[in-house]
Design a protein around this motif. Structure first.
Motif, short mmCIF file in Angstrom:
data_model
loop_
_atom_site.label_atom_id
_atom_site.label_comp_id
_atom_site.label_asym_id
_atom_site.label_seq_id
_atom_site.Cartn_x
_atom_site.Cartn_y
_atom_site.Cartn_z
N GLY A 1 10.22 58.44 13.55
CA GLY A 1 11.59 58.03 13.84
C GLY A 1 11.97 56.75 13.13
N LEU A 2 11.04 55.79 13.11
CA LEU A 2 11.29 54.51 12.45
C LEU A 2 11.44 54.70 10.95
CD1 LEU A 2 11.40 51.41 12.87
CD2 LEU A 2 8.94 51.36 12.48
N LEU B 1 16.29 59.03 19.98
CA LEU B 1 15.98 59.76 21.22
C LEU B 1 15.90 61.26 20.95
CD1 LEU B 1 15.65 59.28 24.33
CD2 LEU B 1 18.08 59.83 24.54
N ALA B 2 16.79 61.75 20.09
CA ALA B 2 16.78 63.17 19.72
C ALA B 2 15.48 63.52 18.98
CB ALA B 2 17.98 63.50 18.83
N GLY C 1 13.76 54.07 15.63
CA GLY C 1 12.36 54.09 16.04
C GLY C 1 12.18 53.80 17.51
N ILE C 2 12.98 52.87 18.04
CA ILE C 2 12.93 52.54 19.47
C ILE C 2 13.36 53.75 20.29
CG2 ILE C 2 13.87 51.06 21.30
CD1 ILE C 2 14.28 48.90 19.09
N GLY C 3 14.43 54.41 19.84
CA GLY C 3 14.90 55.62 20.52
C GLY C 3 13.85 56.73 20.49
N ALA C 4 13.16 56.86 19.35
CA ALA C 4 12.11 57.88 19.23
C ALA C 4 10.96 57.60 20.19
CB ALA C 4 11.58 57.93 17.80
#
Length: 222
Positions: free
Chosen positions: A11-12, A124-125, A181-184
């Motif tokens: 993600g990041l 997040l997705a 990345g935080i959302g992931a």
């Protein structure tokens, strides 16, 4: 734990890579065609709409029920409305007695803050997408990376034209992508609780992206 770290790094990487490429294009290119930027933004919105309609929502419905999907979508929309209002309230540009360069600089900073907030549900997705299947997670990561390129361009242009150093512009563009990345990370952690939580996370991301597309990307393209 290894899977969570791997998902977070993916993600990041994809979140910062797309915005960074867009930022580099924004600071390097001397002439910016409004028609080209409009086309790229419209292309990005179409790409994300396809992900919402053919990946996120169908996957959420497959692993849970329609009530959870609707709940997630509504939560995503409400959250983005709240974030939008917060950004507009805190960082409103006053045109009176402000130089053109100053206005452009502030515009770029506002866009970067807004995109940093908007990148969280995209992460997040990705995180919850990997919780559902590797194929969904990778397709979301690639689509979001492509979608972030025009966003990086739209962020870099006003800051560069406002007089900010190119190195600082690139730094801020990269920083705005870190929230992906935080959302992931969050998606990977809470997505591991149950399939219903994964479904709500996917739907939440779909609702948030739907709002971003209709409220921000398409209107900016026009």
């Amino acid at each position: 734990m290894q899977e969570i770290i791997k998902t977070t790094m993916i993600g990041l990487f994809f979140g910062t890579f797309g915005t960074t490429i867009g930022g580099i294009i924004g600071v390097v290119t001397k002439k910016h065609s409004k028609k080209f930027l409009s086309f790229v933004l419209a292309f990005a919105s179409g790409l994300m709409m396809a992900i919402i309609c053919f990946d996120l929502i169908p996957e959420a419905l497959d692993i849970s029920n329609i009530l959870n999907a609707i709940l997630g979508i509504m939560l995503g929309i409400v959250m983005m409305i709240f974030c939008d209002k917060l950004v507009e309230k805190k960082f409103t540009i006053k045109e009176t007695n402000v130089s053109k360069n100053n206005t452009l600089l502030k515009t770029g900073i506002i866009v970067s803050i807004g995109l940093a907030i908007h990148n969280f549900p995209e992460g997040l997705a990705i995180g919850s997408g990997f919780g559902a299947s590797i194929k969904l997670g990778l397709s979301l990561a690639i689509a979001i990376c492509l979608h972030d390129i025009p966003e990086g361009i739209s962020m870099a242009i006003p800051m560069k034209n406002g007089g900010m150093k190119k190195s600082k512009v690139i730094f801020l563009v990269v920083m705005s992508g870190i929230t992906t990345g935080i959302g992931a990370l969050v998606g990977a952690i809470i997505g591991g609780i149950s399939e219903e939580v994964i479904a709500i996370c996917l739907s939440f991301a779909a609702g948030a992206m739907l709002y971003i597309i209709s409220r921000r990307i398409i209107t900016r393209s026009q």
